[in-house]
Design an enzyme around this catalytic site. Structure first.
Site, PDB file in Angstrom:
ATOM      1  N   SER A  30       0.735  -1.252   0.028  1.00 40.12           N
ATOM      2  CA  SER A  30      -0.083  -0.086   0.096  1.00 40.12           C
ATOM      3  C   SER A  30       0.843   1.273   0.038  1.00 40.12           C
ATOM      4  O   SER A  30       1.621   1.492   1.114  1.00 40.12           O
ATOM      5  CB  SER A  30      -0.751   0.156   1.212  1.00 40.12           C
ATOM      6  OG  SER A  30      -1.815  -0.678   1.093  1.00 40.12           O
ATOM      7  N   HIS A  61      -2.700   0.632  -4.898  1.00 38.80           N
ATOM      8  CA  HIS A  61      -1.903  -0.509  -5.361  1.00 38.80           C
ATOM      9  C   HIS A  61      -2.125  -0.459  -6.853  1.00 38.80           C
ATOM     10  O   HIS A  61      -3.185  -0.535  -7.427  1.00 38.80           O
ATOM     11  CB  HIS A  61      -2.639  -1.753  -5.024  1.00 38.80           C
ATOM     12  CG  HIS A  61      -2.247  -2.113  -3.522  1.00 38.80           C
ATOM     13  ND1 HIS A  61      -1.180  -3.112  -3.228  1.00 38.80           N
ATOM     14  CD2 HIS A  61      -2.744  -1.361  -2.411  1.00 38.80           C
ATOM     15  CE1 HIS A  61      -1.270  -3.045  -1.867  1.00 38.80           C
ATOM     16  NE2 HIS A  61      -2.388  -2.232  -1.130  1.00 38.80           N
ATOM     17  N   HIS A  83      -4.812  -9.317  -2.056  1.00 37.26           N
ATOM     18  CA  HIS A  83      -4.603  -9.502  -0.435  1.00 37.26           C
ATOM     19  C   HIS A  83      -5.710 -10.566  -0.374  1.00 37.26           C
ATOM     20  O   HIS A  83      -6.600 -10.784  -1.161  1.00 37.26           O
ATOM     21  CB  HIS A  83      -5.276  -8.182   0.260  1.00 37.26           C
ATOM     22  CG  HIS A  83      -4.245  -7.286   0.257  1.00 37.26           C
ATOM     23  ND1 HIS A  83      -4.159  -6.295  -0.678  1.00 37.26           N
ATOM     24  CD2 HIS A  83      -3.274  -7.018   0.990  1.00 37.26           C
ATOM     25  CE1 HIS A  83      -3.324  -5.491  -0.573  1.00 37.26           C
ATOM     26  NE2 HIS A  83      -2.655  -5.966   0.720  1.00 37.26           N
ATOM     27  N   TYR A  85      -7.900 -10.835   2.104  1.00 37.08           N
ATOM     28  CA  TYR A  85      -9.179 -10.193   2.463  1.00 37.08           C
ATOM     29  C   TYR A  85      -9.958  -9.986   1.063  1.00 37.08           C
ATOM     30  O   TYR A  85     -11.259  -9.668   1.370  1.00 37.08           O
ATOM     31  CB  TYR A  85      -9.082  -9.195   3.132  1.00 37.08           C
ATOM     32  CG  TYR A  85      -8.228  -7.852   2.693  1.00 37.08           C
ATOM     33  CD1 TYR A  85      -8.662  -6.980   1.513  1.00 37.08           C
ATOM     34  CD2 TYR A  85      -7.101  -7.547   3.068  1.00 37.08           C
ATOM     35  CE1 TYR A  85      -8.290  -6.005   1.222  1.00 37.08           C
ATOM     36  CE2 TYR A  85      -6.294  -6.419   2.703  1.00 37.08           C
ATOM     37  CZ  TYR A  85      -6.980  -5.615   1.685  1.00 37.08           C
ATOM     38  OH  TYR A  85      -6.109  -4.537   1.254  1.00 37.08           O
ATOM     39  N   GLU A  86      -9.409  -9.928  -0.191  1.00 32.13           N
ATOM     40  CA  GLU A  86     -10.220  -9.754  -1.183  1.00 32.13           C
ATOM     41  C   GLU A  86     -10.996 -11.022  -1.469  1.00 32.13           C
ATOM     42  O   GLU A  86     -11.902 -10.897  -2.684  1.00 32.13           O
ATOM     43  CB  GLU A  86      -9.333  -9.449  -2.590  1.00 32.13           C
ATOM     44  CG  GLU A  86      -8.694  -7.974  -2.160  1.00 32.13           C
ATOM     45  CD  GLU A  86      -7.620  -7.569  -3.149  1.00 32.13           C
ATOM     46  OE1 GLU A  86      -7.940  -7.560  -4.503  1.00 32.13           O
ATOM     47  OE2 GLU A  86      -6.191  -7.646  -3.172  1.00 32.13           O
ATOM     48  N   ALA A 113       2.618  -1.414   4.339  1.00 31.43           N
ATOM     49  CA  ALA A 113       2.274  -0.396   5.214  1.00 31.43           C
ATOM     50  C   ALA A 113       1.804  -0.941   6.556  1.00 31.43           C
ATOM     51  O   ALA A 113       1.324  -2.317   6.402  1.00 31.43           O
ATOM     52  CB  ALA A 113       1.206   0.684   4.765  1.00 31.43           C
ATOM     53  N   MET A 211      -1.957  -6.644   7.009  1.00 27.65           N
ATOM     54  CA  MET A 211      -2.609  -7.528   6.352  1.00 27.65           C
ATOM     55  C   MET A 211      -2.136  -8.370   5.401  1.00 27.65           C
ATOM     56  O   MET A 211      -2.887  -8.973   4.377  1.00 27.65           O
ATOM     57  CB  MET A 211      -4.085  -6.922   6.012  1.00 27.65           C
ATOM     58  CG  MET A 211      -4.735  -5.863   6.917  1.00 27.65           C
ATOM     59  SD  MET A 211      -6.097  -5.086   6.381  1.00 27.65           S
ATOM     60  CE  MET A 211      -6.578  -4.026   7.691  1.00 27.65           C
ATOM     61  N   SER A 212      -0.902  -8.477   5.449  1.00 27.01           N
ATOM     62  CA  SER A 212      -0.188  -8.778   4.218  1.00 27.01           C
ATOM     63  C   SER A 212       1.158  -9.614   4.426  1.00 27.01           C
ATOM     64  O   SER A 212       1.512  -9.914   5.682  1.00 27.01           O
ATOM     65  CB  SER A 212      -0.272  -7.834   2.863  1.00 27.01           C
ATOM     66  OG  SER A 212       0.856  -6.958   3.320  1.00 27.01           O
ATOM     67  N   ASN A 235       0.789   4.534  10.720  1.00 24.59           N
ATOM     68  CA  ASN A 235      -0.206   5.196  11.882  1.00 24.59           C
ATOM     69  C   ASN A 235       0.214   4.236  13.020  1.00 24.59           C
ATOM     70  O   ASN A 235       0.881   3.089  12.781  1.00 24.59           O
ATOM     71  CB  ASN A 235      -1.570   4.611  11.277  1.00 24.59           C
ATOM     72  CG  ASN A 235      -1.873   3.355  11.120  1.00 24.59           C
ATOM     73  OD1 ASN A 235      -1.592   2.887  10.046  1.00 24.59           O
ATOM     74  ND2 ASN A 235      -2.090   2.437  12.056  1.00 24.59           N
ATOM     75  N   HIS A 247      -7.603   4.340   5.564  1.00 26.42           N
ATOM     76  CA  HIS A 247      -6.845   3.798   4.516  1.00 26.42           C
ATOM     77  C   HIS A 247      -6.173   5.285   3.914  1.00 26.42           C
ATOM     78  O   HIS A 247      -4.906   5.320   3.329  1.00 26.42           O
ATOM     79  CB  HIS A 247      -7.487   3.027   3.492  1.00 26.42           C
ATOM     80  CG  HIS A 247      -6.488   2.612   2.489  1.00 26.42           C
ATOM     81  ND1 HIS A 247      -5.465   1.608   2.600  1.00 26.42           N
ATOM     82  CD2 HIS A 247      -6.364   2.852   1.118  1.00 26.42           C
ATOM     83  CE1 HIS A 247      -4.946   1.241   1.663  1.00 26.42           C
ATOM     84  NE2 HIS A 247      -5.264   1.944   0.667  1.00 26.42           N
TER      85      HIS A 247
HETATM   86  N1  HPA Z   1      -3.531  -2.352  10.894  1.00 26.38           N
HETATM   87  C1  HPA Z   1      -3.494  -3.355   9.849  1.00 26.38           C
HETATM   88  N2  HPA Z   1      -2.935  -2.854   8.717  1.00 26.38           N
HETATM   89  C2  HPA Z   1      -2.566  -1.529   8.410  1.00 26.38           C
HETATM   90  C3  HPA Z   1      -2.256  -0.722   9.527  1.00 26.38           C
HETATM   91  C4  HPA Z   1      -2.779  -1.297  10.877  1.00 26.38           C
HETATM   92  O1  HPA Z   1      -2.758  -0.427  11.892  1.00 26.38           O
HETATM   93  N3  HPA Z   1      -1.632   0.207   8.918  1.00 26.38           N
HETATM   94  C5  HPA Z   1      -1.580   0.223   7.664  1.00 26.38           C
HETATM   95  N4  HPA Z   1      -1.906  -1.323   7.336  1.00 26.38           N
END
Ligand code: HPA
Length: 276
Positions: A30, A61, A83, A85-86, A113, A211-212, A235, A247
């Site tokens: 990401s 992406h 991903h 989750y898709e 990310a 998530m990846s 973050n 996002h």
């Molecule tokens: N959690 C999960 N996936 C993420 C996060 C997060 O805080 N930040 C960027 N991708």
């Protein structure tokens, strides 16, 4: 996993670019897509054209593969990832790794990310992944054993190759960019974590969450590729930061951090170029 599609994808790319001999792969997560600007691109192909790959459906992406070069190091750059989750299963996640292996690549760099869990993390930090926690509740290697992925029970002691960790540390020094190290925990998403989950993951030893990456790292390590991983902490994880996660925040932070992301990866590729 659909092995016919994996094979079809690899055959398609070898037919499209018969002269391509990538030694390295780079998967851009990401907000990382713009890193490709640091490379000289010979050709690109949209994911939609590659059998089994589908279209990358997430903002941030780009959804294309670039055949590129930097410091004389031939590289396939996957700009954007699919991903779990898709809901697309493991095949489009495995295709980049399977293709790299089929083309003779030896090394893959996985980027993502992530949310910072450890106390000293700040948005915009870059973290070398030294190990991971697979919290998907499943595994891309579930199912009938296929020798493409090495032994039935792959060792996980050094999924992130020690050489890759050292080279990334050196690249950070050369680029003048401080890099931390840490453990990346991945869940399926698409929900972000709850604050209680983040507290739990911290006690497990997670430094960052996402998530990846973990499925690709498992596959690449099993396929005999050396794996390196780099997270952009976009973050602070849920409950640590007081505002809701979005996002947009993720892509805003990667945009601001892009010059440092580019210079670290450029320094890394130059090290490989010098070693050739
Ligand atoms: N959690 C999960 N996936 C993420 C996060 C997060 O805080 N930040 C960027 N991708």
């Amino acid at each position: 996993m659909n092995y016919e599609l994996l094979e079809e994808a690899a055959t398609y790319l070898q037919g499209l670019w018969p002269d391509a001999k990538p030694t390295h792969g780079l998967i851009l997560g990401s907000g990382w897509s713009e890193v490709v600007d640091a490379f000289t691109v010979k050709a690109t192909v949209a994911y939609g054209e590659i059998p089994g790959m589908g279209k990358a459906g997430v903002v941030g992406h780009a959804g294309k593969l670039a055949w590129a070069e930097l410091a004389g190091v031939e590289t396939f750059i996957f700009q954007g990832r699919r991903h779990y989750y898709e809901g697309v299963g493991w095949t489009p996640i495995a295709i980049p790794i399977y293709t790299l292996r089929a083309c003779g690549a030896r090394i893959v760099v996985l980027t993502n990310a992530a949310g910072g869990v450890r106390d000293d993390m700040q948005p915009g930090d870059l973290m070398i992944i030294t190990d991971h926690i697979n919290n998907f509740g499943t595994n891309p290697l579930l199912g009938e054993h296929n020798v493409a992925w090495g032994p039935r029970f792959p060792d996980q002691s050094n999924v992130y190759h020690p050489e890759g960790i050292t080279l990334l540390q050196r690249a950070g020094e050369a680029a003048g960019v401080p890099l931390s190290t840490g453990v990346y925990l991945a869940s399926t998403g698409p929900t972000y974590e709850t604050p209680a989950e983040v507290r739990a993951y911290r006690t497990w030893g997670a430094d960052a969450v996402g998530m990846s990456t973990v499925p690709e790292a498992i596959l690449a390590n099993a396929a005999g590729l050396k794996v390196a991983g780099l997270s952009c902490i976009t973050n602070l994880a849920a409950g640590i930061q007081q505002t809701a996660l979005s996002h947009e925040e993720v892509t805003d932070t990667t945009k601001q951090t892009m010059p440092r992301m580019k210079s670290v990866l450029t320094a890394l590729w130059k090290e490989w170029g010098n070693a050739q």
